[in-house]
Design an enzyme around this catalytic site. Sequence first.
Site, PDB file in Angstrom:
ATOM      1  N   GLU A  71       0.839  -1.197   0.000  1.00  0.00           N
ATOM      2  CA  GLU A  71       0.000   0.000   0.000  1.00  0.00           C
ATOM      3  C   GLU A  71       0.876   1.250   0.000  1.00  0.00           C
ATOM      4  O   GLU A  71       2.026   1.224   0.456  1.00  0.00           O
ATOM      5  CB  GLU A  71      -0.867  -0.037   1.271  1.00  0.00           C
ATOM      6  CG  GLU A  71      -1.793   1.161   1.423  1.00  0.00           C
ATOM      7  CD  GLU A  71      -2.861   0.946   2.500  1.00  0.00           C
ATOM      8  OE1 GLU A  71      -2.769  -0.025   3.273  1.00  0.00           O
ATOM      9  OE2 GLU A  71      -3.790   1.771   2.550  1.00  0.00           O
ATOM     10  N   GLU A 219     -12.455  -2.497   2.389  1.00  0.00           N
ATOM     11  CA  GLU A 219     -12.990  -2.208   3.730  1.00  0.00           C
ATOM     12  C   GLU A 219     -14.051  -1.092   3.667  1.00  0.00           C
ATOM     13  O   GLU A 219     -13.977  -0.092   4.368  1.00  0.00           O
ATOM     14  CB  GLU A 219     -11.868  -1.847   4.719  1.00  0.00           C
ATOM     15  CG  GLU A 219     -10.940  -3.020   4.951  1.00  0.00           C
ATOM     16  CD  GLU A 219     -10.043  -2.916   6.194  1.00  0.00           C
ATOM     17  OE1 GLU A 219     -10.004  -1.856   6.830  1.00  0.00           O
ATOM     18  OE2 GLU A 219      -9.396  -3.923   6.516  1.00  0.00           O
ATOM     19  N   GLU A 342      -5.918  -9.355   3.219  1.00  0.00           N
ATOM     20  CA  GLU A 342      -5.065  -8.675   4.207  1.00  0.00           C
ATOM     21  C   GLU A 342      -5.061  -9.539   5.452  1.00  0.00           C
ATOM     22  O   GLU A 342      -6.120  -9.881   5.985  1.00  0.00           O
ATOM     23  CB  GLU A 342      -5.601  -7.286   4.566  1.00  0.00           C
ATOM     24  CG  GLU A 342      -5.403  -6.254   3.476  1.00  0.00           C
ATOM     25  CD  GLU A 342      -5.817  -4.849   3.902  1.00  0.00           C
ATOM     26  OE1 GLU A 342      -5.703  -4.502   5.100  1.00  0.00           O
ATOM     27  OE2 GLU A 342      -6.262  -4.100   3.013  1.00  0.00           O
TER      28      GLU A 342
HETATM   29  O1  AHR Z   1      -2.832  -2.744   6.121  1.00  0.00           O
HETATM   30  C1  AHR Z   1      -3.144  -1.571   6.788  1.00  0.00           C
HETATM   31  C2  AHR Z   1      -4.626  -1.239   6.719  1.00  0.00           C
HETATM   32  O2  AHR Z   1      -5.350  -2.212   7.388  1.00  0.00           O
HETATM   33  C3  AHR Z   1      -5.234  -1.229   5.342  1.00  0.00           C
HETATM   34  O3  AHR Z   1      -5.033  -0.033   4.690  1.00  0.00           O
HETATM   35  C4  AHR Z   1      -6.680  -1.438   5.624  1.00  0.00           C
HETATM   36  O4  AHR Z   1      -7.341  -2.081   4.561  1.00  0.00           O
HETATM   37  C5  AHR Z   1      -6.672  -2.256   6.896  1.00  0.00           C
HETATM   38  O5  AHR Z   1      -7.517  -1.719   7.847  1.00  0.00           O
END
Ligand code: AHR
Length: 538
Positions: A71, A219, A342
Amino acid sequence: MKHSELKKLKFRAVSIETIHFFFVIVILAGCAFNSTVESAIGQETHTNKLVIYTDRGKETISRNIYGHFSEHLGRCVYEGFWVGEDSPIPNTRGIRNDVVEALKKIKIPVLRWPGGCFADEYHWKEGIGPRQNRPAMLNTHWGMVKETNAFGTHEFLDLCEQLDCDAYIAGNVGSGTVEEMQDWVEYMTFDGDSDMANLRRANGRDKPWRVKYFGVGNENWGCGGNMTAEYYSDLYNRFQTYVRSYSGNRIVKVACGPGSVNYHWMTVVMERCHQRMDAISLHHYVRGSGDWTIKGSATKFDEKEWFALMKNTLTIYPLLKDNIEIMDKIDPQGRVDLFVDEWGTWWDAEPGTNPAFLYQQNTLRDAVSCGIFLNAFNKHCRRVKMANIAQTNNVLQAMILTKGEKMILTPTYHVFEMYKVHQDATLLQVDLDCGDYKFGDEKVPSFDVSSSKDKSGKIHISLCNLDPSNPTDVSCKLLGTEPANVSGRVLTADDMTAHNTFDEPETIKPAVFSDFSLNGDMLAVKLPAKSVVVLEIK
Ligand code: AHR
């Protein structure tokens, strides 16, 4: 409690009416399991018994279970991958070579990008064209820092080509438009004559890329727009209509699923959208306490926090089981895949670093947790077709930490390297009857396992000993084969907080493991305390 015993209990519980009858069945179920295991392994009296049915495998462990996530957050993309073409750090078109080489060694199969929470505020058109003309933006989720957009679509897809992995792009539903999403897919993948395809050509890329996976939001119950499941479902159905498969690029559409336990979200989105999706996501982060607000230090912890992480990690099992049950009801044909896109440990940021950058160290504790997660994904590979650990470099449970031109590999990296043998192999059924690792008045199973057979017939067994103090003996029956040769590797250390640093980068790394003996089809293994072991059987 034995895993298979639990399954039998549940199965029987639905078909009986009286409590009394229930208990009779429980006892019978227990006896049936014991006689299965005991007839398979003889009258062994070892505490830990394992049966591996080497000729009973039908599901393939998708290589994508060993996927990654990067990210625009802290130093994951910038510094972690992107150093720019003029950097003294050796790079190929701005992407650092050492990191690419390291990730190729673990056979990275797929990379998810650009977020995370960042995805729902990312406007891709700001990240194309000459870099000096790209507008900067504010990264509001991760520290309110300036995002230069130096790393955009072309750079990401170049990275995937350098890594020889599939691209998984997360689109913007939270603050983006349908048109923007449609344009992005057309820009990347359309081979014909269109505004977007011609813009791509003008920016230096003639042929379209192959973009295999596309996530419609991230999310969206939280940072991606704080939506209800019902509202997101409507948006999903609308946005996905315009995520087209152009020019032979068959795109896999991924709906936003729940974070940890949110069965309402999974049920609603599956019920309303399953015919229009190829996969749905699940996120699951774990830490060393039962309280979500207390993360704890990555490196300074005692056995209480070690135990808590083991216990929290094991929640992946019921979480997968329950979500898969929901999916099975709504999609009995099993058409929709589950992507755990994730997952991983989440600690306090390293002291002295920007807390919003989520830079954390990584110890043997993270490695054992990682081994358990991967075993769980392997064992649920009927539905779990992808998983992406968070995140590749310098963020959360990273594979790689960088400091200027230096790069170190974390214990978690080494687990991925050891487990890569499971990629695309056939999952083997295992029966496990193991003792407990007790701490205070709590307990968890003392070890965790999964096994597979690769295309050349080699069997691999990955074992994690959760107990930080005691080695454990495992008596393993390799049902259906009489192997000629066993070899092994182990990841462990004297100290449960062992980790690699820039000054001492090899404190913890895999070593040859030979504490086993083979007698016909019986394999006796002594697992060192707090270890991850992978055995290869030929
Ligand atoms: O990985 C860090 C964050 O965790 C991501 O941006 C989000 O999707 C999750 O809450």
